[in-house]
Motif scaffolding. Structure first.
Motif, PDB file in Angstrom:
ATOM      1  N   GLY A 261      86.455 -87.158  -4.492  1.00 33.28           N
ATOM      2  CA  GLY A 261      87.561 -88.086  -4.323  1.00 33.28           C
ATOM      3  C   GLY A 261      87.352 -89.389  -5.073  1.00 33.28           C
ATOM      4  N   ALA A 263      86.021 -92.183  -4.089  1.00 37.31           N
ATOM      5  CA  ALA A 263      84.799 -92.923  -3.726  1.00 37.31           C
ATOM      6  C   ALA A 263      85.038 -94.429  -3.632  1.00 37.31           C
ATOM      7  N   ASP A 265      84.009 -96.601  -1.746  1.00 35.07           N
ATOM      8  CA  ASP A 265      82.819 -97.407  -1.418  1.00 35.07           C
ATOM      9  C   ASP A 265      82.043 -97.874  -2.651  1.00 35.07           C
TER      10      ASP A 265
END
Ligand code: NAI
Length: 333
Positions: A261, A263, A265
């Protein structure tokens, strides 16, 4: 002549990894004329649509796209751009080759199989409704047409890529009509491919067999839901979602994209791993008939990861995206 390829940066780490991938693909020497198109949450904020018509039209024209991940809200909001693309372009086959990469830690060393997943129907037809409060019904659609089409795709793929066996996966002992039709359609197609071994296996038994000995499988043919789950299980056999590529293919267009995906973060930090997009790009190059460039790209990835000196954080290293891209380009030089 240069190939026209649409690229879609997407959301989160998408723009970073797609840009990195384009740089490495160009370094293989293959001639590509890149054309940008947009999809995902970012373009939705700007235009009100996460999949503008212009994007669909452009992919339909070029026939080939390299796509970054796009964000989708869970349980609310618009339909995912991925689902929209699959429907608009009738990308009925989801393809995920799963092959061990030297130096990437996993339970097995020589996994080499391909997951072919039906992409348009099954329980993912989006037909859900509330019957009465507290009771929800989801409808599983299976048609002979789609089941036959994906079975043919699997056998043709097997033949083209010199694969020996196709295994159709089902639960026809319980879902006798729906999975029964998928199985029967595969059996009918298999009769035309006497050069390729054919077998069927029940999906739960497949899970056990896969984790015990993945080498017994070659091409796996699955309907939508089982395919979604099993393809992630297979990715786990070779080190996870970061080290497998994927594609959604139809008769007139193909979209190549990493299976991970956006990401959020680590987005924008310059530490994302572009390997999965690059492995999707390897599939794209093969699709374009650029076999030499595809082999060079795979060779560079295997060399750099095999040496183990330059690795991004998700693979246990400390390298930045830039350092990894430079190492890949050096391996290609
Ligand atoms: P995710 O794959 O984005 O992240 C899961 C974990 O893996 C995170 O810790 C992330 O940092 C890490 N990770 C993923 N890709 C990485 C990479 N290339 N390099 C280094 N680390 C990586 O999954 P999550 O969090 O479930 O989904 C986030 C968003 O992505 C959601 O909006 C979801 O809908 C979307 N998504 C989009 C996909 C697509 O467009 N094909 C596929 C899967 C999810």
């Amino acid at each position: 002549m240069a190939h026209k390829v649409t690229y879609i940066p997407g959301d989160g780490i998408g723009p970073e990894v797609v840009e990195a991938a384009r740089e490495v693909i160009d370094a293989t020497g293959v001639k590509i004329e890149w054309e940008r198109a947009d999809a995902g949450a970012e373009v939705e904020v700007r235009t009100g649509s996460n999949l503008p018509d212009a994007t669909i039209e452009q992919i339909a024209r070029s026939g080939v796209a390299l796509k970054g991940p796009t964000a989708t809200a869970v349980g609310r909001g618009s339909r995912s751009a991925n689902v929209g693309l699959r429907k608009a372009l009738d990308l009925y086959a989801n393809l995920r080759p799963v092959k061990s990469i030297p130096g990437i830690k996993s339970r097995y060393e020589n996994v080499d199989l391909v997951v072919v997943r039906e992409n348009t129907e099954g329980l993912y037809s989006g037909l859900e409704h509330i019957v009465v409060p507290g009771v929800v019904e989801a409808i599983k659609i299976v048609t002979e047409r789609a089941s036959t089409r994906i079975a043919r795709f699997a056998f043709e793929y097997a033949r083209r890529h010199k694969r020996k066996k196709v295994t159709v996966v089902h639960k026809a002992n319980i879902m006798k009509l729906s999975d029964g039709l998928f199985l029967e359609s595969a059996r009918n197609v298999a009769r035309n491919y006497s050069d390729i071994e054919f077998e069927d296996v029940i999906v739960d038994a497949l899970c056990t067999k896969l984790v015990l000995d993945p080498s017994q499988f070659d091409v796996l043919l699955l309907e939508n839901l089982y395919g979604d789950i099993i393809s992630d299980l297979c990715a786990g056999l070779v080190g996870g979602l970061g080290v497998v590529g994927g594609a959604n293919i139809g008769d007139t267009a193909a979209v190549f994209e990493a299976v991970h995906g956006t990401a959020p973060d680590i987005a924008g930090k310059g530490v994302a791993n572009p390997t999965a997009v690059l492995l999707s790009a390897e599939m794209m190059l093969l699709h374009l008939g650029e076999h030499e460039a595809a082999a060079r790209l795979r060779g560079a990835i295997e060399k750099v990861l095999g040496e183990g000196k330059v690795r991004t954080r998700d693979l246990g290293g400390t390298a930045t995206l830039r350092e990894y891209v430079d190492a890949l380009k050096a391996a290609l030089a």
